[in-house]
Motif scaffolding. Structure first.
Motif, PDB file in Angstrom:
ATOM      1  N   ASN A 165       0.846  -1.189   0.000  1.00 52.28           N
ATOM      2  CA  ASN A 165       0.000   0.000   0.000  1.00 52.28           C
ATOM      3  C   ASN A 165       0.879   1.236   0.000  1.00 52.28           C
ATOM      4  O   ASN A 165       1.995   1.223   0.536  1.00 52.28           O
ATOM      5  CB  ASN A 165      -0.894   0.049   1.247  1.00 52.28           C
ATOM      6  CG  ASN A 165      -1.992  -0.997   1.222  1.00 52.28           C
ATOM      7  OD1 ASN A 165      -3.008  -0.836   0.559  1.00 52.28           O
ATOM      8  ND2 ASN A 165      -1.776  -2.093   1.958  1.00 52.28           N
ATOM      9  N   TYR A 166       0.356   2.302  -0.605  1.00 49.44           N
ATOM     10  CA  TYR A 166       1.068   3.573  -0.633  1.00 49.44           C
ATOM     11  C   TYR A 166       0.165   4.657  -0.046  1.00 49.44           C
ATOM     12  O   TYR A 166      -0.972   4.830  -0.486  1.00 49.44           O
ATOM     13  CB  TYR A 166       1.455   3.956  -2.065  1.00 49.44           C
ATOM     14  CG  TYR A 166       2.427   3.003  -2.726  1.00 49.44           C
ATOM     15  CD1 TYR A 166       3.807   3.150  -2.545  1.00 49.44           C
ATOM     16  CD2 TYR A 166       1.976   1.959  -3.539  1.00 49.44           C
ATOM     17  CE1 TYR A 166       4.704   2.281  -3.161  1.00 49.44           C
ATOM     18  CE2 TYR A 166       2.871   1.091  -4.154  1.00 49.44           C
ATOM     19  CZ  TYR A 166       4.235   1.260  -3.959  1.00 49.44           C
ATOM     20  OH  TYR A 166       5.119   0.404  -4.561  1.00 49.44           O
ATOM     21  N   LEU A 167       0.687   5.375   0.953  1.00 47.81           N
ATOM     22  CA  LEU A 167      -0.023   6.495   1.553  1.00 47.81           C
ATOM     23  C   LEU A 167       0.822   7.746   1.392  1.00 47.81           C
ATOM     24  O   LEU A 167       2.057   7.679   1.429  1.00 47.81           O
ATOM     25  CB  LEU A 167      -0.285   6.253   3.044  1.00 47.81           C
ATOM     26  CG  LEU A 167      -1.112   5.018   3.414  1.00 47.81           C
ATOM     27  CD1 LEU A 167      -1.235   4.915   4.942  1.00 47.81           C
ATOM     28  CD2 LEU A 167      -2.495   5.069   2.780  1.00 47.81           C
ATOM     29  N   SER A 168       0.176   8.892   1.229  1.00 48.82           N
ATOM     30  CA  SER A 168       0.918  10.134   1.003  1.00 48.82           C
ATOM     31  C   SER A 168       0.307  11.281   1.797  1.00 48.82           C
ATOM     32  O   SER A 168      -0.923  11.383   1.913  1.00 48.82           O
ATOM     33  CB  SER A 168       0.922  10.484  -0.491  1.00 48.82           C
ATOM     34  OG  SER A 168       1.662  11.662  -0.734  1.00 48.82           O
ATOM     35  N   GLY A 223       3.410  -0.718   4.541  1.00 47.40           N
ATOM     36  CA  GLY A 223       3.635  -0.266   3.182  1.00 47.40           C
ATOM     37  C   GLY A 223       4.598   0.908   3.110  1.00 47.40           C
ATOM     38  O   GLY A 223       5.501   1.050   3.941  1.00 47.40           O
ATOM     39  N   THR A 224       4.389   1.754   2.091  1.00 46.48           N
ATOM     40  CA  THR A 224       5.249   2.906   1.861  1.00 46.48           C
ATOM     41  C   THR A 224       4.483   4.200   2.145  1.00 46.48           C
ATOM     42  O   THR A 224       3.363   4.371   1.665  1.00 46.48           O
ATOM     43  CB  THR A 224       5.762   2.918   0.409  1.00 46.48           C
ATOM     44  OG1 THR A 224       6.568   1.763   0.183  1.00 46.48           O
ATOM     45  CG2 THR A 224       6.590   4.167   0.126  1.00 46.48           C
ATOM     46  N   ALA A 225       5.104   5.078   2.923  1.00 48.42           N
ATOM     47  CA  ALA A 225       4.497   6.365   3.263  1.00 48.42           C
ATOM     48  C   ALA A 225       5.351   7.486   2.685  1.00 48.42           C
ATOM     49  O   ALA A 225       6.570   7.515   2.886  1.00 48.42           O
ATOM     50  CB  ALA A 225       4.382   6.522   4.777  1.00 48.42           C
ATOM     51  N   PHE A 226       4.696   8.405   1.966  1.00 51.56           N
ATOM     52  CA  PHE A 226       5.379   9.559   1.384  1.00 51.56           C
ATOM     53  C   PHE A 226       5.031  10.818   2.175  1.00 51.56           C
ATOM     54  O   PHE A 226       3.858  11.058   2.489  1.00 51.56           O
ATOM     55  CB  PHE A 226       4.942   9.781  -0.074  1.00 51.56           C
ATOM     56  CG  PHE A 226       5.218   8.632  -0.993  1.00 51.56           C
ATOM     57  CD1 PHE A 226       6.513   8.312  -1.364  1.00 51.56           C
ATOM     58  CD2 PHE A 226       4.165   7.866  -1.494  1.00 51.56           C
ATOM     59  CE1 PHE A 226       6.766   7.252  -2.222  1.00 51.56           C
ATOM     60  CE2 PHE A 226       4.401   6.814  -2.350  1.00 51.56           C
ATOM     61  CZ  PHE A 226       5.710   6.496  -2.718  1.00 51.56           C
ATOM     62  N   PHE A 227       6.056  11.621   2.447  1.00 49.29           N
ATOM     63  CA  PHE A 227       5.859  12.945   3.037  1.00 49.29           C
ATOM     64  C   PHE A 227       6.458  13.933   2.046  1.00 49.29           C
ATOM     65  O   PHE A 227       7.682  14.022   1.907  1.00 49.29           O
ATOM     66  CB  PHE A 227       6.559  13.042   4.388  1.00 49.29           C
ATOM     67  CG  PHE A 227       6.058  12.043   5.407  1.00 49.29           C
ATOM     68  CD1 PHE A 227       5.034  12.369   6.274  1.00 49.29           C
ATOM     69  CD2 PHE A 227       6.618  10.772   5.481  1.00 49.29           C
ATOM     70  CE1 PHE A 227       4.569  11.460   7.212  1.00 49.29           C
ATOM     71  CE2 PHE A 227       6.173   9.851   6.419  1.00 49.29           C
ATOM     72  CZ  PHE A 227       5.140  10.189   7.278  1.00 49.29           C
TER      73      PHE A 227
END
Length: 351
Positions: A63-66, A197-201
């Motif tokens: 999953n990808y969250l931003s 998953g992967t978290a973008f800031f």
């Protein structure tokens, strides 16, 4: 949905600390260092890129969250001259009239009178001094908000100035300059709870640049996804409007259509957990039927990202309803915060 105060205690403690940290759009380096310190407390891999901090769990492609790290503030552009940071000359190419920020500029121009502000060194974040806004107005030639400030005459051009801000909690609501810091806090809370998953800031969202940093990350590793969920706030006219829905979903923005499968997945999760929702694009279209001056459904980081990648990077947004948008009294219901976190846990499989 009524969250228990205990269920949000850790989140509110984190949010209260983050609200105090400056992160003026275009000058987010110091805030990135604060985030890194927070994230390195958890079992995730943290990597810094230009305009982007990435935290990856042990199943990074699941999953990808931003979330966006920047907030509105000012920048010194000359002797005793201060402008709204998001709309300085370097961003003129982004100003074509259909962003929510531009439409709100005329509304919020007079709201800053008496507001305390503080200046910081651009990269280190070192405190330089504090002042008070006497007046703010729109310059018709430069098409930007100009501020008259007492106490910061000594600043040099390029110095960021943030609003002095503190989180307030009252009667089931919280208020501060919530956009975008509350999305950052929710992402960190998800990582604390076990998000794998992967978290973008990302930086520069308020000036329309954040999507480039996220797009470049995917392109760097030759990755594609249809499961990117971008967190954000969604403005409504009054605090009474906040109780109509717990969360805000979108089918599209003014740039692109969002991925229908993940959007529907969120909708079904709302139905299953009895979380009320509203589709913002449908809401704006309906409201425009009775408005003389039409409102835009807005441009988002995700819409720009979908367009820039030719649809290879897509997903949907999950937004927190707020009122008094882009001010230090932006307000949200704690029940909505709880609902967003609940949905994120359902959709990403965090127990």
């Amino acid at each position: 949905m009524k969250p228990t105060r205990r269920s949000l205690t850790h989140f509110l403690h984190l949010l209260r600390a983050l609200v105090r940290e400056p992160s003026v759009v275009g000058m987010e380096d110091a805030f990135f260092r604060v985030l890194r310190r927070e994230l390195e407390e958890f079992p995730v891999t943290v990597t810094r890129y230009q305009g982007l901090l990435v935290a990856q769990g042990d199943d990074p492609e699941s999953n990808y969250l931003s979330a966006h790290v920047d907030r509105h503030g000012l920048v010194c552009t000359g002797p005793r001259e201060f402008q709204y940071a998001a709309f300085i000359a370097g961003n003129r190419g982004e100003l074509n009239g259909d962003s929510i920020s531009e439409q709100f500029m005329t509304i919020i121009a007079g709201r800053f009178r008496g507001q305390r502000v503080q200046a910081h060194a651009p990269y280190a974040g070192t405190y330089l001094g504090q002042g008070t806004i006497n007046e703010s107005y729109i310059c018709p030639r430069r098409k930007n908000l100009i501020f008259d400030i007492d106490g910061l005459d000594f600043l040099q051009p390029g110095t960021p100035i943030s609003f002095v801000d503190r989180l307030k909690e009252n009667d089931g609501q919280i208020s501060a300059q919530l956009d975008n810091v509350i999305s950052v806090a929710m992402l960190i809370e998800m990582i604390r709870l076990g998000f794998r998953g992967t978290a973008f800031f990302s930086a520069g969202e308020e000036c329309g640049r954040s999507y480039r940093y996220v797009a470049e990350w995917f392109q760097r590793f030759d990755l594609k996804t249809r499961r990117l969920i971008v967190l954000d706030t969604s403005p409504f006219p009054t605090t009474n409007d906040l109780s109509v829905q717990n969360v805000v979903l979108r089918n599209r923005d003014s740039v692109a259509d969002f991925d229908p499968s993940i959007t529907n997945e969120l909708k079904l999760a709302c139905d299953q957990t009895k979380i009320s929702y509203r589709f913002k694009d449908e809401y704006v279209v309906e409201m425009n039927k009775s408005r003389e001056k039409q409102s835009s459904i807005g441009r988002t980081e995700l819409g720009r990202l979908i367009e820039a990648s030719g649809g290879e990077i897509t997903g949907t947004t999950l937004q927190l309803p707020t009122s008094s948008y882009h001010t230090q009294t932006e307000t949200a219901n704690l029940s909505s915060v709880h609902a967003v976190l609940c949905l994120l846990r359902v959709i990403t499989g965090v127990a």
